[in-house]
Design an enzyme around this catalytic site. Sequence first.
Site, PDB file in Angstrom:
ATOM      1  N   LYS A 182     -45.047 -16.998 -22.161  1.00  0.00           N
ATOM      2  CA  LYS A 182     -44.308 -16.188 -22.647  1.00  0.00           C
ATOM      3  C   LYS A 182     -44.340 -16.593 -24.121  1.00  0.00           C
ATOM      4  O   LYS A 182     -43.390 -18.083 -23.908  1.00  0.00           O
ATOM      5  CB  LYS A 182     -44.188 -15.282 -22.688  1.00  0.00           C
TER       6      LYS A 182
HETATM    7  C1  LIG Z   1     -47.511 -12.558 -17.943  1.00  0.00           C
HETATM    8  C2  LIG Z   1     -49.021 -11.295 -18.020  1.00  0.00           C
HETATM    9  C3  LIG Z   1     -48.518 -10.059 -17.216  1.00  0.00           C
HETATM   10  C4  LIG Z   1     -47.468  -9.665 -16.411  1.00  0.00           C
HETATM   11  O1  LIG Z   1     -46.080 -10.478 -16.645  1.00  0.00           O
HETATM   12  P1  LIG Z   1     -45.625 -10.845 -15.238  1.00  0.00           P
HETATM   13  O2  LIG Z   1     -43.971 -11.187 -16.350  1.00  0.00           O
HETATM   14  O3  LIG Z   1     -45.571 -12.660 -14.734  1.00  0.00           O
HETATM   15  O4  LIG Z   1     -45.530 -10.693 -14.641  1.00  0.00           O
HETATM   16  C5  LIG Z   1     -48.902  -9.046 -17.412  1.00  0.00           C
HETATM   17  N1  LIG Z   1     -50.631  -8.800 -18.180  1.00  0.00           N
HETATM   18  C6  LIG Z   1     -50.833 -10.009 -18.961  1.00  0.00           C
HETATM   19  C7  LIG Z   1     -51.997  -9.936 -20.269  1.00  0.00           C
HETATM   20  C8  LIG Z   1     -49.522 -11.631 -18.138  1.00  0.00           C
HETATM   21  O5  LIG Z   1     -49.890 -12.330 -19.465  1.00  0.00           O
END
Ligand SMILES: *Cc1c(COP(=O)(O)O)cnc(C)c1O
Length: 367
Positions: A182
């Site tokens: 992210k």
């Molecule tokens: C990364 C992501 C998640 C989940 O996040 P995690 O920290 O990996 O549990 C949920 N929704 C979207 C759209 C994502 O890109």
Amino acid sequence: MDFLPFTRPDIDEATIAGVGDVLRSGWITTGPQAKAFEAALSKHCGGRPVRCFNSGTATMEIGLRLAGIGAGHEVITTPLSWVATANVVLEVGGKPVFVDVDPRTRNIDLSAAEAAVTSKTQGIIPVDLAGLPVDRDRLNDLAKRKKLRVVEDAAQSFGASWKGKQIGSFGDFVSFSFHANKNITSAEGGALVLPDESYAGRCEALRLQGVVRSGEDGMEVEEPGGKFNLTDVAARIGLGQLPRLADFTLRRRTLARRYFQLWDRGLGCELPVDDFENSNWHMFQVVLPDRMPRAKFIAGMRDHGIGVGVHYPAMHLFKLYRRLGWREGQFPHAERIGRQIATLPLFPRMADTDVDRVCEAAKKVLA
Ligand SMILES: *Cc1c(COP(=O)(O)O)cnc(C)c1O
């Protein structure tokens, strides 16, 4: 030439040293660093209350529970997202209701969402795919008129904004992820922005076994919670990332602009919306022409030393969701995009010339 991945975290030396300090401090799980991270995130979100979790998925699940979503409730969402988005609805006992996406933005089609509202609909989960925000004016208007709770899956849109306001600084519940890929990361982690302080106590309880402490030695449990607390080691990484967010976003925008300048429009790919006001450019994704199987494109780009990601296949076609009655042909836009979408390299440490390299390689592979 070095292999160019589609993304890569950027952790500076001060943060690495800070993590060392935490490890030596004698307190490595949830503690002062997590508190400080929550305070810094709250400031970023215009002073709204924020609580951290050990993943964006846990964040969403608790957001749903705090929104009162559970057994028998329908929650409208997009099939074009990471499968966590719908899995958490099942996890709390609800029913995910998919609607198609707008092929231009690749985000949930809010007219289709409105048409899908029934007497059982309790909530809606919009997803800002690639960091391009769903229209917050239309979303919040719909939620208000239909009395729906909103849990924004803003996992990809940390640092993005809507008409000058940071995502997270307004709305109902807003969920962020700090997974390694992210825009800012804590290796793994997430944060939930709460509508107001009244939710904070239950949020903290649900994060850790439902435990509520009082006085010197009081402990009570009224409902089961998870084991979702963020460690201080992770929080320290996040604290080192947050001050760099604005620079990260600027750099991503610059690289995205370069893709628009250099990409050969004759290749027949669909480019993303060229939004340089709201989007944080979490990803730069093209939809390949039908004549080019995505697997062939990925392999071809790899031969040129370039990594390509897949975000995401339309999730209603996974076996789990087919078993719940979802079928091919229901969401033609999401299905086509999910089959042909490709994520090109985009991360702050990338050089301008890396974009040139990607565009040239794509031209050869797609020729
Ligand atoms: C990364 C992501 C998640 C989940 O996040 P995690 O920290 O990996 O549990 C949920 N929704 C979207 C759209 C994502 O890109």
